[in-house]
Design a protein around this motif. Structure first.
Motif: not given
Length: 1918
Positions: A1184-1191, A1195-1197, A1226-1230, A1249-1259
């Protein structure tokens, strides 16, 4: 006619029927009439019909008439009339008639009015007519019917036309054709005109192209009359004409040429010729022949499997000049390949149909179209597929038979290929599916499954099999449990073996798994005495895991019958078949009964006894042992073994006992385990016997008439000595014998009354009650005391065999008494003067022997014998040694000793032995070797051999053996003659190894999307190579994983494994291997490949919206990382974020689509998009992902605040946390995470391919104890952010090491310790800080067992049972810095197993491969001590040493190795001598004399060689040198020559000098004079000889001296002049002036060669011998002047000249007149003076003989060539100058003291031996003062080896004169100096000997007469 009632009825009758009628067409009318009768008439009705149709028109007269007007052919037919009564059932009457129409003839074809035809042509004249009936035609020619002309060329055709064949000119005329029938006649005609025409082409010939194999027709249509003759030619060959016919070429009627069939070579130009009487014509035509187009590989009927590619070939061959076209048709419909992507027609015509399905079934035709012909072929294509799975499978228990299940199913679709059979699979107890029934009839839809096992659960499934393969399985049945039953089979492989004499070990294996019928609970063992009806004893083994039982408390040596059964919850199973086994034998417990002993004679005792009671024997009676031991020596027991005799009283004897000796005697019975108790000892004495010989017979007080005889008591009394008997007789006269018997106390006797000077034989013997004993005799002469005997002589050896030789000899002087003993001594092996002599053999009491056999010799050994003889006085001197012999070879007598065998490796055994000493080779050492034979102990396997050809080899490793197998081995020695005995059998077992084969029948089956069930069978027994401890499964995802993972299954009974946690729908490669304690075996190959089942997929990844507009967005995604199957499509669902959660707009797209554009969206609104993937198993989890119809997007920070909490760091993983940055509207995708290994690693992407809503990851998958940095970036629809700031370095925790130490090596160090060595593991495998190593070791037990235990080893399970309790290891920790460690305090003679691990703080690594080592044997640690080297002789050194210190010997020292070599040349001369006995002294023989040797010694034991000692040195003594290397002569004149020789090749010491001996070969003036010259020192190797006789031949001999003289080198030489040399010069004239003498001469005869020069000889008056004075005078000279300085004062000289040519020196001239020298104190005066003083000191005593025929002279010279004498203690400083004037003067002559004379006078003899006496002259060297040295005219340094520097040490003087009287002072030496002569000319020592007629010259002032010195020029006086 009768009139009846009108009311009567009558059926209708046709009275007048209609008649058949013909009528001409077109005439007026025709009437048909039909009259009928019936009653009543008024009801009669008449009707007409034609072709079944009623006719209504033209009928009249009440229907009786039918009228047809203007009849035509249409009216032709059959007409019926019918008479019928109305309202009546009567059958109507009927009649018929046929109406036919006649048509007049008319022509349908007519000829032309004029026909023009050519001669010889055929012509057809048409005429065809029609009419009814068919008209007939008749032809007329010129009004004459053709039938009358009867012309055969006129033929009327069937059509009516006329054919005239081969027209003739007379055929011209009018031809008429008449046609006639019943309707009339018509005619037509034509005029036929016949003409002649020259040939002309009707159709010109045309070039023709034809295909090979077809028919070619070349046209040549020609007109002409008469008909032209046609012929065809190709080149000059006529192919076809009226008279020529060639096969294939046919001349057509038309004139054309037909070629059938056409070949390629028929192509070319053809010519057509046409000729008739009017002219001729020709034309040519070209024939082109094409290769035929045809299909060479037609399509074939084929059947393909659905989904595969069908290939239909259609390969055609064609002419290259044409093109071809392929057309394919399916079921006659043309296929258009462009209409379908599945269908392709390749260039070669092949039709490919991919992804075939049922719609492709049909008939396919391939057509090839071309100008070269067309061809077509057809084939059938069938598409088949797997059958579908059977449906409605039901399983039910069978009520009538408990071990079967009934199955039923519904027949499935067969896949267009008939079902061949069904397969039924079952799963037993959740085990893998197995095929149970593999070939069920395809007609069946049910089956009873039997052969199942009780108490097990079963599931079933069925599949159908057709030609394609196995279809899908049906769904599985529900699980059925079969009822439990008692085990149906007994335990197997029952093995019973007597363990002790009261216990039996029973071992078995469980019944086959399939026969358990439930869970085994245990075993019942029952046993009873075999063969007896007694009750069984039972033992209950309550564990099914225990499969052995020790049955105790049994009866000794008794056979038992044993059975075993297993039981489960349902009851007890069957007992096994009985096995019988004895308890082991015991030793007898009772002694033999009624033992009686009796002495049979003086050396034999007889025993009588009864056996012990049978029940006390406790085993098999192996026999009896008779024992006897002397009372005074109980340890020397004589044992005789007697075999058992089972009948009555036993008896036996012990023989060869000592005579008249008291013995204890006893008897015992024994069995295999040992001896029973002895019977009570009984005391017994052997009987008396005659005594042995008396000792030491001797004679004293020998007078003329009496002598005294003495002796000693016999050593062997053999009874009680009662007295002695003495007798004597005159030698050889028995009648003179006298005897006396003496008491036993008498040991001497005086014999009187003898005759004087008479030889007597005297005998003495001892007497017991048994009589007189062995006689000792000797001969003695009265009045003559006996003497020591003389030595034997003339030793001759014969009959040489390997172990004996016969020695014949001549006895020596007997010493006036008889010989009582012969002694043979010998040198053995190495022979030489220094070698010791050993006593080989003695023979007594054979006084007259002349031949002895020497026994007990060693084969193949050198011997030299010598003898001595012994009488009563003592031994004789030794005889001269015999010749050297060598005994013959024989096979070795003994086997190698101390044979041991050790395990070397998994496939090799190490055998050791003590080699034979060289004394036991019995043959050529080069041929000696060893032969090992070995065989498997557990099989009847063939015996294998290994041959070792090195006689000194002590060990051998036997390779290529089976792993983990017991072998028996023997060894023997052999030589060239044969082999010795085999050693005792030894046993050894190869080491346990890893399995050499993989498990068999490995199969894998996916049971779910994450599980694969794996099954296998055991490794074959022969390949297990040890105890299989379990199995290891290696598996990896194909093409995804680089390294396989592993899973271990412990135990060797489990042969299946469920792999779980696998990735879904992934191909796995799986291998299985077995492992033992040694390590992993071979993995199965090839790897089994199986795919896990599919499942719903994971979510798509990397969902982005690269294009976002106000009303539309484009969504892009990537396939799921976990597809879990074949992706069939994707679903995109989207909704306004604000709308209802379930109100999605959904779109499905194909599996290859990766993007989608959504339109008609609301601007500036948030939308939620979901994408999910689909497999066969359904839709997967959405992303699932969210997008806003805007122009307005960017790029993200980058993410920020990256942390790695230490609490989440482990050895191989860590957790990374971050805070997302701004998403840029523009919502972060991954997110993408990258990892870098410090210090030098590159950044590696861990996941993107780490989820857009993740804030941590097991390496995960990190390396332990490694530092890393990490960074993250975010990705939105616009693109990637920058990477975040790197994290701080984070270090993973330590983990247990991955690898053990490598290259572990364990070697014996001492007898109770081993040294462990290893290599550290790789640093990257440590996974942390290395703390140290652990060494595990344990004692192994399996190869030290006794014979009975090795019997049980044959049963592998028994071995395993014995091994498992031994698995307790001891542990040793070792520092991390070490790589060696000594394990101490181990048990001797035990085998240990050693493992190693490495450890850190976390734990230990896996263990290393086990290493085995045998403890108890180690090579000596130190070298032998105190080595002394003593020189024995020139060729021998004696070595002595002490053994290594006892604590360093590490076992018994078996021997020593002596390494010795010549100093400085070790590599070339080193040798090894091996002592196989622990002796500490040895002689090294056959060494080089006077040579320094270096010696090292090492000790060895069974484990190997110890270190060598440091070298010790010794030097052999000097020996005599070898002969000089050469002998040469030069400057040979008639009286002088020079002799020279070479240094000996082998000096064998310090060379002291040389001896030169020469003598004439024939007497000179009746005297043979031998001259000996001794020369001191080694430098001078030449001599000048001046006393030769002209023309006489001399023998020269030269020998060198060290401590003794060596062998001579000899050669003959003849004094000059040689034949062919010049004659003598003439007219010699000498004139004297103030400065010199001038000689003049004239040339004489030049001889055979030209004269080359002259020499001058001089003879001084004081010497009287000619010597060379001047050399090298040119041939042109006839005069020569000599300086007066060279002449001695007061001496007169004679001169003579000798000419020289190539052949040699010629005849000398006559002597000149004598001339005197007048120089003051010149050299010659000195010489004269010395000569005079020497003569004064001589006192010569002449010995008168009648004749003197031999004279020997000897001269000794020092190295300078001159002997020095001191005269009257005066020192003489003598100067001498050698001047060169036209040559060089000869060297100075020796002083008189330098001569060493030797005369041999044959008159002075005693007993034939010449006695020689010598006089010694001593020298005393003087110190040379400086003044004396500078006094010399020669100021340079003297030559190093100048003879001035050496002095004679001890000249001896040999002649026949008496020795010098004592007290005479010897002359002292004086110093003599010389100046150098020419460097190019050798110095020659001069010797002068002459013969003269006596005279004495004694100068004054000399010592008193009595001292004498030999003088040059004087020999002994005749």
């Amino acid at each position: 006619r009768e009139i009846t009632d009108p009311s009567d009825t009558m059926a209708p009758v046709i009275v007048i029927p209609p008649q058949n009628t013909s009528v001409v067409a077109g005439s007026g009318e025709i009437t048909l009439e039909c009259v009928a009768n019936a009653r009543p008439v008024e009801r009669l009705s008449m009707t007409w019909k034609r072709n079944g149709i009623k006719i209504t028109s033209g009928i009249s007269s009440f229907g009786r008439r039918l009228t047809i007007t203007n009849p035509t052919s249409a009216d032709v037919g059959m007409y019926f009339c019918e008479a019928k009564l109305r309202d009546s059932t009567e059958e109507p009457a009927r009649a018929n008639a046929f109406l036919s129409i006649i048509e007049p003839p008319y022509f349908t074809a007519e000829p032309e009015s004029v026909i023009l035809a050519e001669v010889e042509k055929d012509v057809d004249i048409l005429c065809q007519a029609m009419g009814v009936p068919i008209p007939s035609l008749v032809w007329y020619k010129d009004s004459i019917p053709l039938s009358k002309l009867q012309n055969p060329r006129y033929k009327v055709l069937l059509s009516g036309g006329l054919r005239i064949q081969a027209l003739h000119p007379q055929d011209a005329g009018i031809f008429q054709c008449f046609a006639s029938n019943k309707g009339g006649e018509i005619q037509t005609y034509t005029y036929l005109d016949v003409t002649n025409i020259k040939p002309a082409f009707i159709q010109p010939p045309e070039d023709t192209t034809v295909t090979e194999g077809m028919t070619a027709v070349l046209t040549c249509e020609v007109s002409g009359a008469p008909k032209p003759a046609i012929s065809w030619k190709k080149g000059n060959q006529i192919l076809a004409s009226g008279s020529v016919q060639i096969p294939r070429f046919i001349l057509l009627e038309s004139g054309g040429l037909q070629i059938t069939p056409v070949f390629l070579h028929d192509a070319g130009n053809y010519t057509c010729f046409a000729v008739n009487s009017e002219g001729s014509l020709n034309a040519f035509v070209t024939l082109t022949v094409w290769n035929r187009t045809f299909i060479v590989h037609p399509p074939e009927d084929s059947t393909v499997i659905k989904g595969t590619t069908a290939t239909l070939r259609c390969d055609a061959t064609h002419d290259p000049r044409i093109s071809i076209r392929y057309i394919w048709k399916k079921d006659s419909v043309i296929i258009n390949p462009s209409s379908s992507s599945r269908i392709t027609v390749e260039k070669d015509g092949t039709l490919l149909i991919s992804q075939t399905w049922s719609g492709d079934i049909g008939d396919y035709t391939c057509e090839v179209i071309s100008f070269g012909g067309n061809d077509s072929r057809m084939a059938r294509l069938e598409v088949i597929e797997l059958p579908h799975s059977p449906q409605n499978l039901l399983a039910t228990l069978n009520s009538s038979y408990s071990r079967s299940v009934m199955l039923s199913w519904v027949r499935p679709f067969d896949g267009n290929s008939p079902v061949l059979y069904y397969m039924v699979e079952l799963s037993e107890n959740n085990s893998p599916w197995k095929v149970h029934l593999s070939n069920l009839d395809p007609k069946m839809t049910g089956v009873t499954v039997s052969g199942l096992t009780p108490a097990r659960t079963y599931q079933f499934r069925v599949c159908a099999v057709n030609q394609v393969g196995k279809g899908q399985y049906s769904s599985e049945t529900s699980r059925l449990m079969l009822p439990e039953e008692p085990p149906s089979a007994p335990p197997k492989n029952i093995v019973a073996s007597g363990r002790t004499n009261q216990s039996i070990m029973v071992q078995w294996q469980p019944p086959p798994e399939s026969e358990h019928n439930g869970v085994l609970h245990g075993y019942i063992l029952r046993y009873r005495l075999a063969g007896l009806p007694g009750e069984y004893q039972y033992k209950n083994i309550t564990s099914a895991e225990i499969n052995y039982c020790l049955v105790k408390d049994l009866i000794i040596w008794t056979q038992y019958e044993i059975q075993v059964a297993s039981y489960n919850g349902a009851g007890l199973g069957a007992f096994s078949r009985p096995v019988t086994e004895y308890t082991l034998q015991g030793v007898p417990t009772a002694p033999p009964q009624n033992v009686q002993v009796e002495a049979v004679n003086s050396t034999t005792i007889q025993f009588l006894w009864n056996p012990p009671p049978q029940q006390f024997i406790n085993g098999i009676n192996q026999g009896y042992k008779l024992l006897a031991w002397p009372v005074d020596a109980p340890e020397t027991v004589t044992v005789v073994t007697i075999a058992p005799d089972f009948h009555g009283v036993h008896s036996g004897c012990i023989t060869n006992l000592k005579k008249y000796t008291t013995y204890y005697t006893s008897v015992l019975c024994f069995t295999t385990p040992g001896d029973g108790p002895r019977s009570t000892p009984q005391l017994l004495r052997t009987l008396e016997d005659k005594p042995g010989a008396v000792g030491h017979l001797s004679f004293t007080e020998i007078l003329d008439t009496s002598l005294k005889v003495s002796w000693q008591e016999p050593v062997e009394k053999n009874g009680i000595i009662t007295g002695y008997q003495i007798s004597w007789e005159v030698y050889g006269r028995n009648e003179s014998r006298l005897a006396r018997t003496l008491t036993n106390a008498t040991l001497e006797y005086k014999i009187t009354g003898l005759s004087s000077l008479t030889t007597y034989t005297i005998e003495v013997a001892a007497v017991t009650a048994k009589g007189s004993g062995w006689v000792t005799s000797s001969t003695i002469s009265s009045g003559v005391p006996p003497e020591l005997p003389g030595a034997p002589s003339n030793l001759v050896i014969s009959n040489i065999s390997p172990r004996s030789a016969t020695l014949q000899f001549r006895p020596g002087y007997d010493g006036k008494t008889s010989i009582c003993k012969w002694i043979v001594e010998g040198q053995v092996g190495v022979l030489g003067d220094e070698e010791e002599w050993v006593n080989l053999h003695e023979v007594e009491n054979e006084p007259d022997a002349q031949m002895l056999e020497v026994p007990n010799l060693t084969p193949y050994t050198h011997y030299r014998f010598r003898m001595r003889q012994v009488n009563v006085v003592g031994p004789s001197p030794l005889s001269q040694p015999s010749r050297v012999i060598q005994t013959l070879q024989a096979p070795p007598d003994v086997a190698p000793g101390s044979v041991t065998v050790r395990t070397a490796s998994e496939t090799s055994l190490w055998m050791r032995w003590v080699p034979l000493p060289d004394t036991q080779y019995n043959g050529n050492p080069e041929s000696v070797g060893y032969r090992i034979k070995f065989w498997r102990a557990d099989l009847q396997s063939p015996t294998l051999m290994k041959v070792i050809n090195n006689r000194l080899e002590r060990e051998y490793t036997i390779e290529d053996l089976e792993e983990w197998t017991e072998y028996e081995l023997q060894i023997q020695a052999f030589n060239a003659i044969g082999a010795g005995p085999w050693s005792e059998v030894v046993r050894g077992r190869t080491r346990e190894s890893v399995p050499s084969a993989p498990p068999e029948n490995v199969s894998a089956e996916a049971v779910s999307s994450t599980q694969i069930l794996l099954t296998w069978c055991a490794v074959p027994e022969s390949e297990q190579n040890g105890l299989v401890l379990g199995y290891k499964i290696l598996f990896k995802a194909k093409d995804l994983d680089s390294e396989p993972k592993s899973q271990i299954v412990r135990g060797n009974h489990t042969q299946s494994c469920l792999l779980s946690g696998l990735r879904k729908y992934v191909l796995y490669e799986i291998q299985v291997l077995a492992f033992t304690r040694i390590g992993d075996g071979v993995p199965s190959s090839p790897a089994v490949i199986e795919r896990t089942k599919d499942d719903a997929p994971g979510p798509p990844v990397r969902l982005v919206f690269p294009e976002v507009r106000l009303t539309s967005v484009r969504i892009v995604w990537q396939p799921p990382e976990e597809p879990n199957g074949v992706i069939l499509g994707y679903q995109i669902a989207y909704r306004l974020a604000s709308s209802s959660p379930n109100k999605f707009t959904t779109v499905e797209v194909g599996s290859t689509v990766r993007q989608f554009t959504a339109t008609d969206l609301t601007p500036e609104s948030a939308y939620i998009f979901r994408t999910s993937a689909k497999t066969r198993q359904g839709w997967g989890e959405p992303l699932e992902a969210t997008v806003i119809t805007t122009e307005k997007r960017e790029r993200p920070a980058p993410p920020r605040q990256l942390t790695t909490p230490q609490s989440d760091v482990s050895a191989r993983s860590l957790q990374l946390k971050w805070v997302p940055g701004s998403d840029g509207s523009s919502p972060i995708r991954y997110f993408t995470v990258q990892v870098r290994e410090l210090p030098n690693g590159d950044w590696q992407t861990y996941s993107s391919s780490i989820s857009h809503d993740a804030t941590s990851c097991i390496i995960e998958s990190l390396n332990p104890f490694t530092s890393y940095k990490l960074r993250v970036k975010a990705t939105n629809d616009i693109g990637d952010s920058d990477f975040s700031t790197e994290t701080e370095a984070v270090t993973t925790l330590q983990d247990v090491p991955d690898e053990p130490p490598s290259s572990v090596l364990v070697t014996p160090h001492t007898t109770s310790s081993v040294l462990v060595q290893w290599q550290p593991p790789k640093v990257e495998s440590l996974n942390g800080l290395l703390l140290g190593y652990r060494i595990y070791y344990r004692e192994l037990d399996y190869d030290t067992g006794s014979g009975t235990e090795s019997k049980t080893i044959k049963n592998p399970s028994a071995l395993r049972a014995e091994l498992t309790p031994q698995s307790s290891f001891k542990t040793v920790n070792s520092s991390s810095a070490l790589t060696t460690y000594e394990l101490t305090q181990l048990k001797k003679y035990k085998r240990y197993e050693v493992l190693m691990t490495v450890y850190n703080v976390i734990g230990e690594s896996p263990t290393s491969t086990p290493v085995e080592v045998f403890v108890g044997e180690a090579a000596p640690a130190m070298a032998p001590q105190n080595i002394h080297v003593n020189s024995l002789s020139a060729s021998q050194l004696e070595l002595t040493w002490d053994p290594p210190p006892a604590d360093s010997q590490n076992g018994n020292i078996q021997g020593y190795k002596i390494y010795y070599w010549e100093s400085d040349v070790q590599n070339d001369t080193e040798k090894v001598k091996v002592l196989f006995l622990p002796e500490t002294t040895v002689r090294l023989k056959n060494l080089t004399s006077h040579t320094r040797y270096m010696v090292c010694i090492s000790a060895f034991n069974a484990a190997g060689d110890g270190p060598r000692s440091s070298p010790s040195q010794g030097r052999t003594h000097q020996a005599a040198p070898s002969a000089p290397s050469f002998l040469a002569f030069s400057e040979i004149t008639s009286t002088t020559l020079n002799v020279s020789w070479g240094e000996p090749t082998a000096a064998n010491g310090v060379l002291q000098g040389y001896r030169v001996v020469y003598e004439p070969l024939a007497p000179v003036q009746g005297v043979s004079k031998v001259v000996t010259v001794d020369i001191k020192g080694n430098w001078q190797r030449w001599l000048k000889v001046r006393d030769l006789t002209k023309g006489m031949t001399y023998l020269f001999r030269v020998q060198a001296r060290t401590i003794a003289y060596g062998p001579e080198l000899q050669a003959n030489v003849t004094a000059g002049p040689a034949e062919g040399s010049p004659g003598s010069p003439q007219e010699i004239l000498v004139t004297k002036s103030a400065s010199g003498l001038t000689l003049q001469w004239t040339e004489g005869d030049s001889g055979e060669k030209p004269t080359t020069g002259y020499i001058i000889e001089a003879r001084p008056s004081d010497e009287g011998l000619w010597d060379m004075f001047v050399k090298d005078i040119p041939r042109s000279a006839t005069s020569y002047t000599v300086s007066l300085d060279r002449l001695k004062q007061g001496v007169t000289y004679e001169f003579r000249v000798v000419a020289v040519n190539e052949i040699g020196y010629g005849e000398p001239s006559a002597p000149s007149v004598a001339v005197s020298g007048n120089q003051a104190f010149c050299y010659l005066f000195q010489w004269n003076f010395l000569l005079g003083t020497s003569l004064f000191s001589l006192i010569l005593r002449q010995k008168q003989c009648k004749t003197i025929s031999n004279v020997e002279e000897s001269v000794t010279l020092d190295n300078g060539g001159f002997t020095a004498l001191e005269l009257n203690s005066r020192h003489l400083n003598i100067k001498s100058t050698f001047s060169k004037k036209n040559g060089t003067r000869s060297p100075p002559r020796p002083s008189p003291g330098g001569l060493h004379y030797s005369d041999e006078d044959i008159c002075n003899k005693y007993n034939g031996a010449v006695l020689t006496e010598g006089l010694g002259l001593n020298e005393k060297p003087l110190e040379v003062s400086e003044s004396e040295a500078t006094d010399s005219d020669y100021e340079d340094e003297l030559p190093k080896h100048s003879f001035v520097n050496h002095y004679m040490s001890d000249p001896t003087y040999y002649n026949s004169w008496k020795r010098q009287q004592k007290g005479v002072k010897h002359p002292a030496s004086y110093r003599y100096e010389e100046c150098a002569a020419s460097e190019t000319e050798p110095y020659f020592q001069t010797v002068i000997t002459t013969q003269s007629s006596g005279g004495v010259y004694t100068p004054t002032g000399q010592p008193a007469p009595g001292s004498r010195t030999p003088v040059t020029g004087f020999s002994s006086f005749v």
